[in-house]
Design a protein around this motif. Structure first.
Motif, PDB file in Angstrom:
ATOM      1  N   THR A  39      39.368  14.230 -13.819  1.00 20.37           N
ATOM      2  CA  THR A  39      39.680  13.260 -14.864  1.00 20.37           C
ATOM      3  C   THR A  39      39.115  13.726 -16.188  1.00 20.37           C
ATOM      4  OG1 THR A  39      39.490  11.531 -13.187  1.00 20.37           O
ATOM      5  CG2 THR A  39      39.570  10.800 -15.467  1.00 20.37           C
ATOM      6  N   ILE A  40      39.762  13.297 -17.270  1.00 20.65           N
ATOM      7  CA  ILE A  40      39.318  13.692 -18.609  1.00 20.65           C
ATOM      8  C   ILE A  40      39.684  12.588 -19.600  1.00 20.65           C
ATOM      9  CG2 ILE A  40      41.423  14.841 -19.438  1.00 20.65           C
ATOM     10  CD1 ILE A  40      39.618  17.140 -20.439  1.00 20.65           C
ATOM     11  N   GLY A  41      39.051  12.609 -20.783  1.00 14.20           N
ATOM     12  CA  GLY A  41      39.395  11.625 -21.808  1.00 14.20           C
ATOM     13  C   GLY A  41      39.081  10.216 -21.360  1.00 14.20           C
ATOM     14  N   TYR A  42      40.062   9.328 -21.501  1.00  7.40           N
ATOM     15  CA  TYR A  42      39.934   7.943 -21.055  1.00  7.40           C
ATOM     16  C   TYR A  42      40.677   7.760 -19.729  1.00  7.40           C
ATOM     17  CZ  TYR A  42      38.147   6.745 -25.703  1.00  7.40           C
ATOM     18  OH  TYR A  42      37.389   6.668 -26.848  1.00  7.40           O
ATOM     19  N   GLY A  43      40.121   8.348 -18.675  1.00  9.37           N
ATOM     20  CA  GLY A  43      40.711   8.171 -17.354  1.00  9.37           C
ATOM     21  C   GLY A  43      42.005   8.910 -17.119  1.00  9.37           C
ATOM     22  N   GLN A  44      42.238  10.004 -17.857  1.00 12.42           N
ATOM     23  CA  GLN A  44      43.477  10.752 -17.718  1.00 12.42           C
ATOM     24  C   GLN A  44      43.369  11.764 -16.577  1.00 12.42           C
ATOM     25  OE1 GLN A  44      45.799   9.814 -20.062  1.00 12.42           O
ATOM     26  NE2 GLN A  44      47.424  10.928 -19.006  1.00 12.42           N
ATOM     27  N   THR A  45      44.311  11.717 -15.650  1.00 11.45           N
ATOM     28  CA  THR A  45      44.308  12.665 -14.534  1.00 11.45           C
ATOM     29  C   THR A  45      45.462  13.670 -14.609  1.00 11.45           C
ATOM     30  OG1 THR A  45      45.595  11.112 -13.167  1.00 11.45           O
ATOM     31  CG2 THR A  45      43.176  11.023 -12.981  1.00 11.45           C
ATOM     32  N   VAL A  46      46.463  13.339 -15.420  1.00 17.21           N
ATOM     33  CA  VAL A  46      47.610  14.233 -15.601  1.00 17.21           C
ATOM     34  C   VAL A  46      47.962  14.271 -17.085  1.00 17.21           C
ATOM     35  CG1 VAL A  46      50.041  14.662 -15.065  1.00 17.21           C
ATOM     36  CG2 VAL A  46      48.524  13.707 -13.313  1.00 17.21           C
ATOM     37  N   ILE A  47      48.199  15.460 -17.627  1.00 16.91           N
ATOM     38  CA  ILE A  47      48.596  15.604 -19.032  1.00 16.91           C
ATOM     39  C   ILE A  47      49.871  16.442 -19.090  1.00 16.91           C
ATOM     40  CG2 ILE A  47      47.958  16.492 -21.310  1.00 16.91           C
ATOM     41  CD1 ILE A  47      45.050  16.059 -20.583  1.00 16.91           C
TER      42      ILE A  47
END
Length: 227
Positions: free
Chosen positions: A36-44
């Motif tokens: 996870t990265i950012g504010y709960g982002q798992t897919v970009i």
């Protein structure tokens, strides 16, 4: 049917997701996935987040807003009852955290919460939210706290009626016992019961606060009716 999220929902979501510039493994998962990265982002952009990825706060905010908009549209496509902006925000926060569901996975779209809501049982939502406190089979204090915050968000807005109502004189007590006040009091009590079913001082304290809030609503209604 409301189609727009409240302006202060972004700040609410940021508070509970928390910002991380560097990718980190899921602390409640056996294998640490998903990252996870950012504010709960798992897919970009269709690519799963991986170890070593980084992100700016501005980009993370943009991705969070995109998630909100996508989930709001999906929620409105499956919810058959009228919603206030804050009720929609509650469902978006919940679905964003637990997942949409389907394909053999349990999530918002196949939850008992959605079934009860679509039957018109608004007051059942806080109690149903409180049941979702597990991550990989373990009770998480963070999830207990987030579910309680979502229950408060649920009763924050006004109930939206889709049918016109003729104006006419009525009993003051009856007029004060509106759907939103009934949902607020009943929802808080339902959420308190569900939270209190767990063990620990945090659950008991939160349940007590929700009961006090429900009693306060009742006292306000009675006082206004007797003036």
């Amino acid at each position: 049917m409301v189609t727009q999220l409240p302006a202060d929902f972004l700040a609410f979501s940021k508070q509970w997701e928390g910002f991380r510039a560097d990718a980190y493994p899921d602390p409640g998962s056996r294998d640490g996935t998903p990252w996870t990265i950012g504010y709960g982002q798992t897919v970009i952009d269709g690519v799963p987040v991986k170890k070593g990825d980084t992100i700016t706060e501005a980009r993370a905010t943009q991705l969070l807003q995109q998630r909100h908009n996508t989930l709001a549209a999906r929620a409105l496509s499956v919810v058959r009852m009228p919603l206030s902006p804050y009720q929609l925000a509650t469902l978006v926060s919940f679905a964003d955290n637990v997942g949409w569901g389907g394909g053999g996975k349990i999530g918002f779209s196949n939850s008992t919460l959605l079934k009860k809501l679509n039957s018109g049982d608004y007051s059942a939502v806080p109690g149903e939210l409180a049941k979702w406190k597990y991550n990989d089979g373990k009770v998480m204090e963070g999830l207990i706290n987030r579910r309680a915050a979502e229950a408060g968000l649920w009763v924050k807005g006004s109930f939206v009626s889709s049918a016109p109502v003729d104006a006419k004189p009525g009993n003051p007590l009856t007029e004060l016992m509106t759907p939103e006040r009934m949902a607020a009091g009943g929802g808080l009590l339902g959420g308190a019961a569900a939270i209190a079913s767990g063990n620990g001082p945090v659950q008991y304290a939160m349940a007590a606060l929700m009961v006090i809030a429900a009693i306060t609503i009742a006292i306000v209604v009675i006082r206004k009716a007797t003036r």
